[in-house]
Write an enzyme that holds these catalytic residues in place. Structure first.
Site, PDB file in Angstrom:
ATOM      1  N   LYS A 271       0.845  -1.203   0.000  1.00 19.55           N
ATOM      2  CA  LYS A 271       0.000   0.000   0.000  1.00 19.55           C
ATOM      3  C   LYS A 271       0.883   1.258   0.000  1.00 19.55           C
ATOM      4  O   LYS A 271       2.074   1.172   0.341  1.00 19.55           O
ATOM      5  CB  LYS A 271      -0.908  -0.019   1.237  1.00 19.55           C
ATOM      6  CG  LYS A 271      -0.139  -0.097   2.549  1.00 19.55           C
ATOM      7  CD  LYS A 271      -1.036  -0.509   3.697  1.00 19.55           C
ATOM      8  CE  LYS A 271      -0.279  -0.473   5.008  1.00 19.55           C
ATOM      9  NZ  LYS A 271      -1.089  -0.970   6.127  1.00 19.55           N
TER      10      LYS A 271
ATOM     11  N   ARG B  93     -10.718   0.321  14.349  1.00 23.75           N
ATOM     12  CA  ARG B  93     -10.656   0.991  13.049  1.00 23.75           C
ATOM     13  C   ARG B  93     -11.760   0.446  12.144  1.00 23.75           C
ATOM     14  O   ARG B  93     -12.753   1.118  11.922  1.00 23.75           O
ATOM     15  CB  ARG B  93      -9.262   0.791  12.443  1.00 23.75           C
ATOM     16  CG  ARG B  93      -8.984   1.643  11.232  1.00 23.75           C
ATOM     17  CD  ARG B  93      -7.501   1.686  10.864  1.00 23.75           C
ATOM     18  NE  ARG B  93      -6.969   0.411  10.408  1.00 23.75           N
ATOM     19  CZ  ARG B  93      -5.697   0.236  10.022  1.00 23.75           C
ATOM     20  NH1 ARG B  93      -4.843   1.235  10.070  1.00 23.75           N
ATOM     21  NH2 ARG B  93      -5.270  -0.946   9.615  1.00 23.75           N
TER      22      ARG B  93
ATOM     23  N   HIS C 171      -6.417  -7.047  13.209  1.00 23.84           N
ATOM     24  CA  HIS C 171      -5.244  -6.170  13.176  1.00 23.84           C
ATOM     25  C   HIS C 171      -4.910  -5.753  14.603  1.00 23.84           C
ATOM     26  O   HIS C 171      -5.804  -5.479  15.399  1.00 23.84           O
ATOM     27  CB  HIS C 171      -5.540  -4.951  12.297  1.00 23.84           C
ATOM     28  CG  HIS C 171      -4.311  -4.167  11.923  1.00 23.84           C
ATOM     29  ND1 HIS C 171      -3.149  -4.757  11.469  1.00 23.84           N
ATOM     30  CD2 HIS C 171      -4.069  -2.828  11.916  1.00 23.84           C
ATOM     31  CE1 HIS C 171      -2.246  -3.812  11.218  1.00 23.84           C
ATOM     32  NE2 HIS C 171      -2.773  -2.641  11.478  1.00 23.84           N
TER      33      HIS C 171
ATOM     34  N   ARG D 198       1.491 -10.568   7.764  1.00 24.89           N
ATOM     35  CA  ARG D 198       1.410  -9.377   6.891  1.00 24.89           C
ATOM     36  C   ARG D 198       2.386  -8.302   7.363  1.00 24.89           C
ATOM     37  O   ARG D 198       1.991  -7.184   7.672  1.00 24.89           O
ATOM     38  CB  ARG D 198       0.002  -8.757   6.942  1.00 24.89           C
ATOM     39  CG  ARG D 198      -1.190  -9.683   6.839  1.00 24.89           C
ATOM     40  CD  ARG D 198      -2.500  -8.879   6.808  1.00 24.89           C
ATOM     41  NE  ARG D 198      -2.706  -8.048   7.981  1.00 24.89           N
ATOM     42  CZ  ARG D 198      -3.473  -8.361   9.020  1.00 24.89           C
ATOM     43  NH1 ARG D 198      -4.134  -9.512   9.058  1.00 24.89           N
ATOM     44  NH2 ARG D 198      -3.584  -7.527  10.034  1.00 24.89           N
TER      45      ARG D 198
ATOM     46  N   TYR E 161      15.794  31.245   3.700  1.00 23.35           N
ATOM     47  CA  TYR E 161      14.661  32.052   4.149  1.00 23.35           C
ATOM     48  C   TYR E 161      14.711  32.339   5.652  1.00 23.35           C
ATOM     49  O   TYR E 161      15.091  31.468   6.437  1.00 23.35           O
ATOM     50  CB  TYR E 161      13.347  31.316   3.867  1.00 23.35           C
ATOM     51  CG  TYR E 161      13.000  31.194   2.414  1.00 23.35           C
ATOM     52  CD1 TYR E 161      12.758  32.317   1.624  1.00 23.35           C
ATOM     53  CD2 TYR E 161      12.890  29.939   1.821  1.00 23.35           C
ATOM     54  CE1 TYR E 161      12.423  32.197   0.283  1.00 23.35           C
ATOM     55  CE2 TYR E 161      12.551  29.799   0.483  1.00 23.35           C
ATOM     56  CZ  TYR E 161      12.323  30.930  -0.288  1.00 23.35           C
ATOM     57  OH  TYR E 161      11.983  30.799  -1.609  1.00 23.35           O
TER      58      TYR E 161
ATOM     59  N   CYS F 188      14.230  24.572   1.841  1.00 23.89           N
ATOM     60  CA  CYS F 188      13.300  25.217   0.904  1.00 23.89           C
ATOM     61  C   CYS F 188      12.474  24.140   0.201  1.00 23.89           C
ATOM     62  O   CYS F 188      12.630  22.956   0.463  1.00 23.89           O
ATOM     63  CB  CYS F 188      14.068  26.028  -0.131  1.00 23.89           C
ATOM     64  SG  CYS F 188      15.266  27.182   0.567  1.00 23.89           S
TER      65      CYS F 188
ATOM     66  N   ASP G 255      12.639  23.183  -2.943  1.00 25.20           N
ATOM     67  CA  ASP G 255      13.362  22.394  -3.932  1.00 25.20           C
ATOM     68  C   ASP G 255      14.850  22.244  -3.641  1.00 25.20           C
ATOM     69  O   ASP G 255      15.547  21.545  -4.367  1.00 25.20           O
ATOM     70  CB  ASP G 255      13.233  23.054  -5.317  1.00 25.20           C
ATOM     71  CG  ASP G 255      11.812  23.475  -5.586  1.00 25.20           C
ATOM     72  OD1 ASP G 255      10.932  22.616  -5.460  1.00 25.20           O
ATOM     73  OD2 ASP G 255      11.577  24.663  -5.901  1.00 25.20           O
TER      74      ASP G 255
HETATM   75  C1  LIG Z   1      -0.409  -1.640   7.034  1.00 27.07           C
HETATM   76  C2  LIG Z   1      -0.989  -2.895   7.557  1.00 27.07           C
HETATM   77  C3  LIG Z   1      -0.167  -3.983   7.874  1.00 27.07           C
HETATM   78  C4  LIG Z   1       1.341  -3.890   7.913  1.00 27.07           C
HETATM   79  O1  LIG Z   1       1.720  -3.149   9.046  1.00 27.07           O
HETATM   80  P1  LIG Z   1       3.263  -2.966   9.478  1.00 27.07           P
HETATM   81  O2  LIG Z   1       3.200  -2.280  10.762  1.00 27.07           O
HETATM   82  O3  LIG Z   1       3.893  -2.161   8.399  1.00 27.07           O
HETATM   83  O4  LIG Z   1       3.832  -4.330   9.560  1.00 27.07           O
HETATM   84  C5  LIG Z   1      -0.773  -5.174   8.214  1.00 27.07           C
HETATM   85  N1  LIG Z   1      -2.114  -5.273   8.262  1.00 27.07           N
HETATM   86  C6  LIG Z   1      -2.941  -4.232   7.997  1.00 27.07           C
HETATM   87  C7  LIG Z   1      -4.415  -4.422   8.093  1.00 27.07           C
HETATM   88  C8  LIG Z   1      -2.402  -3.016   7.650  1.00 27.07           C
HETATM   89  O5  LIG Z   1      -3.206  -1.980   7.415  1.00 27.07           O
END
Ligand SMILES: *Cc1c(COP(=O)(O)O)cnc(C)c1O
Length: 376
Positions: free
Chosen positions: A35, A133, A162, A221, A264, A311, A313
């Site tokens: 992602k 969430r 999660h 994951r 700046y 800045c 750039d």
């Molecule tokens: C982003 C995400 C992950 C990975 O999380 P990390 O902290 O980068 O390992 C796993 N599961 C879900 C649902 C996520 O949104």
């Protein structure tokens, strides 16, 4: 090509993926989160490398990110982690993305839309065990799993949760994660008891990979770990290597007299005669402007502080009065032998994720594998 570029070390990513594989053992699958354009590293090249190296799943946050992977010819299963709008459902079905669903309305919406598809749409049930969430309450998991299982157009491919504090190893966080995992296991058990196969069961993000073996289930994951950042206290068991290195080159050098100012706001005044270099990187590339005044870069193995405000750039570096640094020399901003993205993040009170994700489209990604360099 521009002087400023993000070098993506594919060999480091491969090393990190192998560390994950050897930690979890082979019957488990690896889902690679790509992602936010692979946490800023480039989703397509890292997705392809992950699959070549034996990862089975990919995960994205938006339907458009999934479509991009399909357009690149990727056929592996792709989890869709965030909730789409109803109007995004047709492309999700067309490209067989696997949405995470966690409520009745969403399931019914997908079920109706998927009737027009050629085959059942695989979905994973998301259970909210304490992240707060998205996802269903653990008690509703069996009922929602049944709703999916009864639908002719859907198939329950997996069940997921999660974790909110898996990357902290203090007592309170460990206890909270244990509680989340108990809730999750009970929900999965409930699904099984009602005669439904929960599919691939998965929960582990980077933190759980480091600290919670009982969260590994059928698939993990880990995201940031694969991009080279382990949680505090897990560096020894997971000696990952940072994948992104942000570099630039000196494009201008000048002498400055004591008392003259740079950039700046004139916040930086030379306290001696010195030499100032300009590098063409700034907040317009995603280098946070708040680093002004507290940042150094590496040039030919030595540290040099920024002079004055960053800045849009460009930014300036104080090379000191007697410097051997020359125009076109390379300055490393983070990754490589400079600060890590985690060090940069610590200066700003944020996390490495935000630093690598923040390096934006204007910065070309250069993919380097062992000795060879190529641009995708
Ligand atoms: C982003 C995400 C992950 C990975 O999380 P990390 O902290 O980068 O390992 C796993 N599961 C879900 C649902 C996520 O949104």
């Amino acid at each position: 090509m521009r002087a400023t570029r993000a070098i993506i070390h594919l060999d480091a990513f491969r090393h990190n993926l192998h560390l994950v594989r050897s930690r979890i053992g082979s019957p488990r699958r690896i889902c690679v989160p790509v992602k936010a354009d692979g946490y800023g590293h480039g989703a397509v090249p890292l997705a392809k490398l992950s699959l070549e190296e034996g990862a089975e799943f990919l995960a994205v946050a938006t339907a458009a990110e999934g479509v991009l992977l399909r357009e690149a010819g990727i056929t592996a299963p792709i989890l869709l982690l965030s909730i789409p709008l109803p109007e995004e459902i047709p492309e999700i079905i067309r490209d067989s993305l696997i949405p995470l669903v966690g409520d009745r309305d969403c399931i019914l919406e997908f079920a109706v839309a998927a009737e027009r598809g050629k085959e059942p749409l695989r979905v994973h049930l998301k259970v909210d065990t304490g992240m707060g969430r998205v996802g269903c309450p653990p008690e509703s998991a069996p009922e929602l799993a049944a709703l999916i299982a009864r639908s002719r157009s859907l198939k329950l491919g997996g069940t997921a949760t999660h974790l909110a504090v898996s990357d902290s190893s203090d007592r309170g966080s460990i206890d909270y994660t244990k509680k989340q995992l108990e809730r999750f296991s009970r929900a999965v058990e409930g699904i099984r008891k009602s005669g439904i196969d929960p599919g691939i069961v998965h929960a582990a993000n980077t933190g759980a990979l480091a600290f919670h073996e009982d969260a590994w289930f059928d698939m993990v994951r880990p995201g940031i770990l694969l991009y080279g950042y382990a949680p505090l206290g897990a560096e020894a068991v997971l000696p990952v290597k940072p994948v992104m290195e942000l570099v630039s080159q000196i494009v201008f050098i000048k002498q400055l007299k004591k008392g003259e100012s740079v950039s700046y706001g004139r916040t930086w005044i030379a306290d001696r005669d010195t030499v100032i270099a300009t590098i063409p990187v700034g907040y317009g590339d995603g280098l946070p402007r708040r680093l002004s005044g507290d940042f150094s870069v590496r040039i030919n193995g030595a540290w040099y502080p920024l002079a004055g405000r960053i800045c849009m750039d460009q930014c300036m570096i104080d090379l000191g009065p007697n410097t051997a640094v020359r125009r076109w020399d390379t300055a490393s901003l983070f990754g490589g032998d400079a600060f890590s993205a985690a060090d940069v993040a610590a200066k700003l009170g944020t996390i490495s994720y935000e630093i690598t994700c923040g390096i934006n489209k204007r910065v070309p990604r250069i993919y380097v594998d062992r000795a060879s360099a190529y641009k995708l």
